[in-house]
Enzyme design. Structure first.
Site, short mmCIF file in Angstrom:
data_model
loop_
_atom_site.label_atom_id
_atom_site.label_comp_id
_atom_site.label_asym_id
_atom_site.label_seq_id
_atom_site.Cartn_x
_atom_site.Cartn_y
_atom_site.Cartn_z
N ASP A 227 40.39 30.39 34.02
CA ASP A 227 41.28 31.20 33.19
C ASP A 227 42.68 30.61 33.34
OD1 ASP A 227 42.40 33.04 31.48
OD2 ASP A 227 41.50 34.79 32.42
C1 BGC Z 1 43.12 35.55 29.38
C2 BGC Z 1 42.04 34.75 28.69
C3 BGC Z 1 42.64 33.88 27.62
C4 BGC Z 1 43.68 32.98 28.27
C5 BGC Z 1 44.34 32.03 27.30
C6 BGC Z 1 44.28 34.70 29.83
O1 BGC Z 1 45.38 35.51 30.12
O2 BGC Z 1 42.58 36.25 30.48
O3 BGC Z 1 41.08 35.62 28.13
O4 BGC Z 1 41.65 33.15 26.94
O5 BGC Z 1 44.68 33.78 28.85
O6 BGC Z 1 45.22 32.70 26.48
#
Ligand code: BGC
Length: 717
Positions: A227
């Site tokens: 993530d």
């Molecule tokens: C989220 C993800 C997301 C990523 C990119 C993170 O804060 O948990 O679900 O895909 O950011 O934006």
């Protein structure tokens, strides 16, 4: 399928630095992607762009179709429609030059107030897994890599970057892991690890769950991506099996916010739920050094790069053969964006995912009825919740516009109480400029709402339709299940003025409805996306049957198993104890013998269905005849639950969803519906012996919801 010889030949030609460029994110020169791999130009490996998801495409600077929230897609219980939505999102990603979509999110809904429930699918693992597989299949049919997220036990936003889910093996295996397993079985190309820890170990470092279970036991052969800023270590992650670091570079503008070199660093505290956006580059030089020192085997880097190249090749990125074709409907490499068919899919999902919670007969509305449209946000579509899923549409319809264009009688409008402002993760980030993805800059001053005007409008109309909403975002849980602001007061005041009051709820998950007995009908529309007002009108006037069913139980907050138990939620000392085990959602309400407000699977139709006797047709299938005995068409969601035999020492749920099917029936039409029963509902996981199917008699319950069983049949195992 990937051409292994081709990839091995390619790998053999790459230097270590070139391989490293395939596993660590970089800055997108075009600035559209959420995550970017630069590729290796000299070796003919093109750049690779990853983009959010899951409610549509969030490519910076571009508009795209704003689909309903994932929980609405799940509420359709229509896997084929989920597949069509996935394919549309895939084509839009392609049109915007993106290669991988950061969707779907399949975490089982454990905590009713979780701020991301709108991005997830269900409190049931078979339901989440089936709808998730439909979305994945659709996205990948357009030659775009799907990314299932967030692996695993990311079930709350409070302390999401630090909390450890303390969860036993049986609960992981029976509840939280299965939707990811279904994604792997559906051929998903990528898995994103979660920010949280599980039993003390950060998910990006979790060798047992990432390396042993996901890659080993399930045979996942795609790439595993962190993530965003969610990587904890270099050596731990590389050896656990993580393949790609994202975004790989510090967020622009973080120098002032939290760069460790700045003088005011010590004063800066990242808000709860926001990862440290300066933490980047762990798969850059540190990975090269770890390989040199022998802490990470050199062939691990080959494996990482091989997995990325494998998905690039599989979806035509290495030989330029990518297409956005879906069953031959289109093979346009340019993809497709904001087309009429995409608008129609967004609208179909919004209408089909709409749940009719209660109806004393006021619905559907008569064409010529005089309607008062009331609510603090009736002039804004409810696109979605806040955070990485925010999508900005080209075209959208507010509730007031939708009703005005459908109604044949007079329409009046009133806000009644102050506007409910959208909340967004981006507002918590000091280094991000104003983001107004809802397209509705919160400006309470432009209105002067009056409760009296709303009551007068209601009293003068045949019907009052009150639109209410919650406000949720990634990175924050809701404080309670109550509707924010003065909306409850508004509904009661309107209901007192007009006995034909219909409430249309827009929420990311369950909400409390204290005025339930005062109103004539209640509809749950989740976050309907760009089609908002049109979808609401088609269901209110009965042009479409409200065929959504609840993917989450609705109950007063105090009745959920996490209520009043800080240890369970949000946790103490950074540990959330999942000691309610598998008794989450309807499994809890059945076990505790508590009647919820609305049970899992609930939803009325304007039609009436009668069920015949269920009959097993094979080892894993059951057939049942369903007849629409009404004088209008309708759509029924037939649900099959399994009740296991009682076995000593095995504390099993009363019933578990095993399968479902949505069927459209004309007035008087009868169809035999065949349901496939998932093994998961028959099996239990014992820590010592693994998966077991106990011998005995299982009752298959078929019905309209988990608490409205129409016919049963037994099978012996
Ligand atoms: C989220 C993800 C997301 C990523 C990119 C993170 O804060 O948990 O679900 O895909 O950011 O934006």
């Amino acid at each position: 399928m990937a051409d292994e010889d081709h990839i091995e030949a390619l790998l053999a030609r790459l230097s270590r630095a070139q391989k490293l460029a395939l596993v660590r994110g970089a800055t997108d020169p075009e600035g559209t992607a959420t995550g970017y791999l630069s590729g290796v130009d000299e070796a003919g490996i093109p750049p690779f762009r990853l983009v959010d998801g899951p409610l549509g495409i969030r490519a910076e600077g571009h508009r795209a179709t704003a689909f309903p929230a994932s929980i609405a897609t799940a509420a359709t219980f229509d896997t084929d429609l989920a597949r069509r939505q996935g394919a549309a999102m895939g084509r839009e990603a392609m049109a915007l030059g993106q290669d991988a979509l950061l969707a779907p999110g399949v975490n089982v809904i454990r905590v009713p107030q979780c701020g991301r429930n709108f991005e997830y699918l269900s409190e049931d693992p078979v339901h989440a897994g089936t709808v998730g597989a439909g979305l994945i299949d659709g996205i990948q049919s357009a030659d775009v890599v799907a990314t299932v997220k967030h692996f695993v036990a990311n079930n709350q936003e409070t302390h999401r970057t630090t909390v450890s889910a303390e969860v036993d093996e049986r609960t992981l295996r029976e509840l939280y892991l299965p939707p990811f397993r279904s994604a792997v079985d559906a051929g998903v190309g990528s898995v994103m690890t979660a920010y949280n820890r599980v039993n003390g170990t950060h998910m990006s470092d979790h060798e047992r769950l990432v390396g042993d279970v996901l890659k080993g036991q399930w045979g996942f052969d795609g790439y595993i991506v962190s993530d965003w800023y969610g990587l904890e270590s270099t050596v731990g992650a590389a050896n656990a099996g993580l393949d790609v670091e994202m975004p790989g570079v510090a967020a622009p503008g973080t120098a002032e916010a939290g760069d460790s070199d700045t003088a005011d660093d010590e004063e800066f505290e990242w808000p709860d739920g926001i990862p440290d956006a300066t933490r980047a580059g762990l798969f850059g030089d540190p990975l090269a050094e770890a390989i040199d020192s022998g802490q990470v085997p050199a062939d691990r880097l080959d494996d990482m790069a091989r997995r990325v190249l494998g998905q690039m090749d599989r979806f035509g990125r290495l030989d330029g053969s990518r297409t956005a074709s879906e069953d031959g409907e289109s093979d346009d490499e340019a993809g497709e964006i904001d087309s009429q068919r995409h608008r129609d899919i967004a609208s179909d999902v919004a209408a089909r995912g709409t749940v009719l919670l209660d109806n004393d007969g006021v619905l559907p509305l008569a064409d010529g009825a005089d309607v008062a449209v009331i609510g603090p946000n009736i002039d804004e579509p409810k696109l979605g919740g806040g955070g990485s899923s925010e999508t900005t549409p080209v075209h959208s319809v507010s509730p007031a516009e939708g009703i005005e264009s459908r109604a044949e009688g007079a329409v009046t409008t009133a806000f009644g109480v102050p506007q409910i402002e959208s909340v967004s993760l981006f507002d918590l980030l000091p280094f991000v400029g104003d983001d107004d993805a809802d397209g509705t800059a919160a400006d309470s001053d432009r209105r002067d709402p009056s409760l009296e005007d709303a009551v007068d409008a209601a009293a003068a109309a045949d019907v009052a339709v009150v639109f209410v909403r919650d406000a949720t975002t990634e990175a924050r849980d809701r404080e309670s299940l109550e509707l924010p602001g003065r909306q409850d007061e508004l509904v009661s005041a309107v209901a007192a003025a007009n006995e034909n009051t219909v409430v249309v709820v827009r929420s990311g998950g369950p909400v409390e409805l204290p005025w339930r007995e005062e109103v004539a009908a209640i509809i749950e529309q989740w976050y309907p996306g760009q089609a908002d007002g049109d979808a609401a009108a088609t269901v209110l006037y009965g042009d479409r049957d409200p065929s959504g069913r609840l993917p989450v139980t609705f109950a007063p907050e105090s009745q959920y198993p996490t209520a009043g138990a800080e240890r369970r939620y949000p946790g103490v000392d950074e540990q959330a104890h999942y000691d309610q085990g598998v008794f989450v959602g309807y499994r809890h309400f059945d076990d505790a013998e508590v009647d919820p407000t609305y049970p899992f699977g609930h939803g009325h139709s304007y039609a009436t269905f009668e069920y015949g006797d269920a009959e097993p047709t094979a080892e894993q299938t059951v057939a049942v005849a369903v007849e629409n005995v009404a004088d209008r068409p309708g759509r029924e969601v037939v649900q099959a639950y399994v009740r296991p035999p009682s076995v000593e020492d095995a504390d099993r749920p009363v019933r578990e969803l095993a399968g479902f099917a949505a069927v459209q029936l004309d007035a008087g039409e009868r169809q035999t519906v065949t349901l496939t029963l998932d093994d998961l509902a028959f099996s239990r996981y014992a820590s010592d012996s693994g998966w077991t199917v106990d011998s005995g008699t299982y009752t298959i319950e078929i019905g309209r919801s988990s608490r409205d069983i129409r016919t049963t049949v037994t099978v012996d195992r």
